[in-house]
Design an enzyme around this catalytic site. Structure first.
Site, PDB file in Angstrom:
ATOM      1  CD  GLU A   1      -1.594  -1.499  -6.906  1.00  0.00           C
ATOM      2  OE1 GLU A   1      -0.956  -0.559  -7.383  1.00  0.00           O
ATOM      3  OE2 GLU A   1      -1.809  -1.632  -5.676  1.00  0.00           O
TER       4      GLU A   1
ATOM      5  CG  ASP B   1      -2.518   4.170   1.213  1.00  0.00           C
ATOM      6  OD1 ASP B   1      -2.347   4.130   2.442  1.00  0.00           O
ATOM      7  OD2 ASP B   1      -2.485   5.227   0.554  1.00  0.00           O
TER       8      ASP B   1
ATOM      9  CG  ASP C   1       5.982   0.601  -7.721  1.00  0.00           C
ATOM     10  OD1 ASP C   1       5.860   1.346  -6.725  1.00  0.00           O
ATOM     11  OD2 ASP C   1       6.162   1.034  -8.873  1.00  0.00           O
TER      12      ASP C   1
ATOM     13  CG  ASP D   1       8.273   8.752  -8.442  1.00  0.00           C
ATOM     14  OD1 ASP D   1       7.691   9.831  -8.687  1.00  0.00           O
ATOM     15  OD2 ASP D   1       8.159   7.747  -9.168  1.00  0.00           O
TER      16      ASP D   1
END
Length: 737
Positions: free
Chosen positions: A120, A149, A307, A450
């Site tokens: 990412e 994280d 996100d 979610d």
């Protein structure tokens, strides 16, 4: 359930939103009645076929195809609830200041989650953070929290650079009234001359961040002396799976100003403690750590989850959410306002169905007519009271809990004492054996936190709203090779099944607690993976029977043949109408239903297998992030609308095997039918095999016609051919006997 609210700061005014039931609702209901009758007729015909079977083989074949059709009928019946009362809403953010003075708007805490700077890219995170900081919202009421994280100093460095750039970028956006508040999106969409140097400043930041990521570590030369202390926490014993909590306030609204002297929003980096002795509960655990940390600090009564690659595309999005969250008629029962997931850079015909038209538009609109849409994991504004009761012992704010029209945190929100307490609540031990993840916060028990969280909130009596403005509120990145697409869908499939077979299964618990319609909605989605059974049966069994001239369907022009033709064409026709009414095109619909077929043989099938292995305690692949890194060749192929099968993957083996079985069975079956002058009896199976091959055309291209690096590797083709040959061998022994 929900706290009482007052009307402090809320004045009498025109309505902030309006709702309209889809005018097609009566046609949908009429079609459901007619189609139900046709399904019952089909089941009657199958029952007669089973009872009239003359051998054990024919009974087994008819039983298998009947079970597949029962699954299709069951899933179709569940899907009708989405068409029963679809509801569209429209909000009027321009009226909001007339209703609620901006000084009385609630504090807004934005949660942005990331986990791996190599999968990412941090510059995507930087753009998401800057776009959120650029909301048209009082700066002193806006806080952005980034959950890292992966515990990476590369991510923290990117945020340090973003904090510096924000001092120039935010006033630049205000002065020019920009709609694109993501720098990357703005500079990509305009060709104006930047005499003020803002683009050069951004490019220098981008070059520095990407250079450090490529190097893989931060060195002292990358940092001013004032920032070096926090990076000293990355010692030799610090790993992504085992490290203490790290919380760093990068910007504080009460102290930090932009270049024009205006206050900046709060920006906080959070990496919760990790310890191998404690399960970290994936993204849900990271979000709950943010709920607690933000409760100590800013305590915004509205929480937005994003996100890391989903940047804001409209600075007024927060006001749109407030049109519902500040509505006196909704405030005590509304848990969240969900915006659809929309993506930039999708190719013209959306070959991988990345638009997720059903999940992101059709299904939420259908659920909007009941208690509201499911939580999609990003682009969602929560009322904090839905996540944990207020006032919370965690919260340092002294604001009274009399509704959402409150301010942000207190003057001690970022004091040493508050930060010390924030480190404590970010501990991996903090929510161990507590209500966090079960009755508070984002819910554990599934890797699709979610979906599970929205479902549990609806079961508790909360409601939600689907907000779908014409301009996309948020835009994200999507995978552009089929292996990443199918891996992501497999993960969803496993997570949905974890909910379906939990003690709070929507099939039983959801229907009782969330209402019959909502239980049916959640049941259909949670049982998503069982599509693999009818799809695989219809992709292989009629074809194998065709090769051996065993009819499983009525012959052409038989009255029962027209029943099958009606069921197929009516189902596909309704799907097409839904897709077009939701803004799709015929080509995109074709690609969407084609991907549904391909998913049945890959992500759904492998998801069911992985879930089943987990249930019996056998080892199964773990949670994997979808890579957001884009290869230039992959990008070029995607823009041309060409599938990328370059990765050696079990998915490609499955697709190759099914495609070869269909091709060989079609050729053999057609030749035998013509030779025996029995085409009429085998017409249905020839049509089914031809339809499957039409859907699998990109696979045939990648196996036999292409020479680029996106073709299916020769090793995969060989394995697929061997498996197809083995299936033919089994078919000869069983069907040819």
């Amino acid at each position: 359930m929900a706290a009482d609210s007052t009307d402090r700061g809320i004045r009498q005014s025109p309505a902030l939103s309006a709702a309209r039931v889809d005018p097609r609702v009566h046609l949908n209901r009429a079609h459901a009645v007619v189609y139900s009758g046709a399904v019952l007729a089909l089941l009657y015909h199958r029952a007669v076929s089973l009872l009239s079977s003359t051998s054990l083989l024919s009974f087994f074949l008819f039983l298998t195809i009947t079970v597949a059709e029962l699954v299709l009928a069951f899933m179709w019946a569940l899907s009708q609830v989405f068409r029963w009362r679809p509801l569209s809403r429209k909000e009027f953010p321009e009226r909001l200041p007339e209703v609620v003075d901006p000084k009385d708007w609630p504090g807004l805490d934005v949660f942005v989650c990331t986990a791996d700077p190599h999968r990412e890219p941090p510059m995507g995170l930087v753009n998401t953070v800057l776009s959120a900081m650029g909301f048209d919202y009082p700066a002193e009421k806006l806080s952005v929290y980034v959950s890292d994280d992966g515990g990476s100093q590369l991510t923290l460095l990117a945020l340090v650079e973003a904090a510096r750039f924000a001092r120039h970028w935010l006033p630049f956006c205000r002065e020019r009234r920009l709609v694109d508040r993501s720098p990357e999106a703005y500079f990509r969409n305009t060709d104006r001359d930047y005499s003020d140097g803002i683009k050069a400043m951004y490019e220098r930041m981008k070059e520095k961040v990407e250079g450090v990521v490529e190097r893989g570590r931060v060195i002292d030369e990358d940092l001013p002396e004032a920032d070096r202390e926090v990076f000293g926490r990355w010692t030799s014993s610090f790993t992504r799976h085992d490290h203490p909590s790290v919380i760093q306030v990068l910007l504080e609204s009460r102290k930090d100003l932009d270049t024009t002297g205006a206050a900046l929003p709060n920006l906080v980096y959070v990496s919760r403690e990790k310890n191998r002795a404690f399960h970290h509960n994936f993204k849900a655990g990271a979000l709950n750590a943010l709920v607690r940390v933000s409760g100590i600090m800013s305590n915004g009564h509205v929480v937005l989850t994003l996100d890391c690659d989903m940047f804001s595309n409209d600075p007024q999005t927060a006001q749109r959410a407030l049109c519902y969250l500040l509505d006196p008629a909704m405030v005590t029962k509304l848990a969240y306002v969900q915006f659809p997931q929309r993506f930039r850079g999708i190719d013209e015909n959306d070959i991988y169905a990345n638009e997720h038209k059903r999940f992101s538009h059709i299904h939420p609109t259908g659920m909007n007519g009941f208690r509201g849409p499911m939580y999609l994991g990003t682009g969602c504004f929560f009322s904090r009271r839905a996540l944990h009761e207020l006032p919370s012992p965690l919260c340092s704010s002294t604001d009274d809990d009399d509704g959402l029209a409150d301010g942000g945190g207190s003057s001690s929100a970022f004091s040493e004492e508050a930060i010390k307490m924030a480190h404590e609540v970010a501990s991996c031990r903090f929510d161990h054996a507590t209500g966090w993840g079960s009755t508070m916060g984002f819910r554990y028990g599934s890797i699709v936190e979610d979906f599970n969280t929205g479902y549990e909130l609806h079961c508790e009596g909360w409601e939600s709203v689907f907000c779908h403005p014409q301009r996309a509120a948020f835009l994200g990145e999507m995978p552009i090779n089929i292996n990443n697409v199918l891996n992501q869908l497999k993960r969803w499939c496993v997570g949905f099944l974890e909910v379906a077979f939990s003690k709070h299964s929507p099939v039983v618990y959801g229907i009782r607690k969330a209402s019959l319609p909502m239980g049916m909605c959640y049941s259909m989605i949670s049982l998503w993976g069982i599509w693999c059974f009818p799809i695989m049966v219809y992709s292989v069994l009629p074809q194998m029977a065709l090769a051996h001239q065993i009819p499983l369907f009525p012959k052409a022009l038989d009255p029962w043949f027209w029943l099958y033709a009606y069921l197929f064409s009516a189902a596909y026709g309704q799907e097409l109408v839904d897709f077009l009414m939701a803004g799709g095109t015929i080509r995109r619909w074709w690609n969407d239903q084609r991907m549904w077929m391909l998913r049945g043989a890959t992500s759904h099938l492998f998801g069911v297998i992985e879930f089943s292995l987990k249930q019996i305690g056998s080892p199964a692949p773990g949670f994997n992030l979808t890579s957001k890194v884009v290869d230039d060749q992959q990008s070029a192929r995607y823009k041309r609308g060409v599938f990328d099968f370059g990765a050696e993957s079990p998915f490609s083996v499955s697709l190759g095997t099914v495609s070869m079985v269909n091709l060989s069975c079609f050729v053999v079956g057609l030749a035998r039918a013509i030779g025996q002058r029995d085409v009429e009896r085998m017409t249905s199976q020839l049509l089914i095999s031809g339809f499957v091959m039409a859907n699998y055309w990109p696979v045939y291209e990648a196996m036999f016609l292409r020479r680029d690096s996106g073709k299916i590797p020769g090793k995969i083709i060989t394995i697929s051919a061997l498996l197809a040959g083995a299936l033919h061998g089994v078919g000869f022994l069983v069907l040819g006997a």
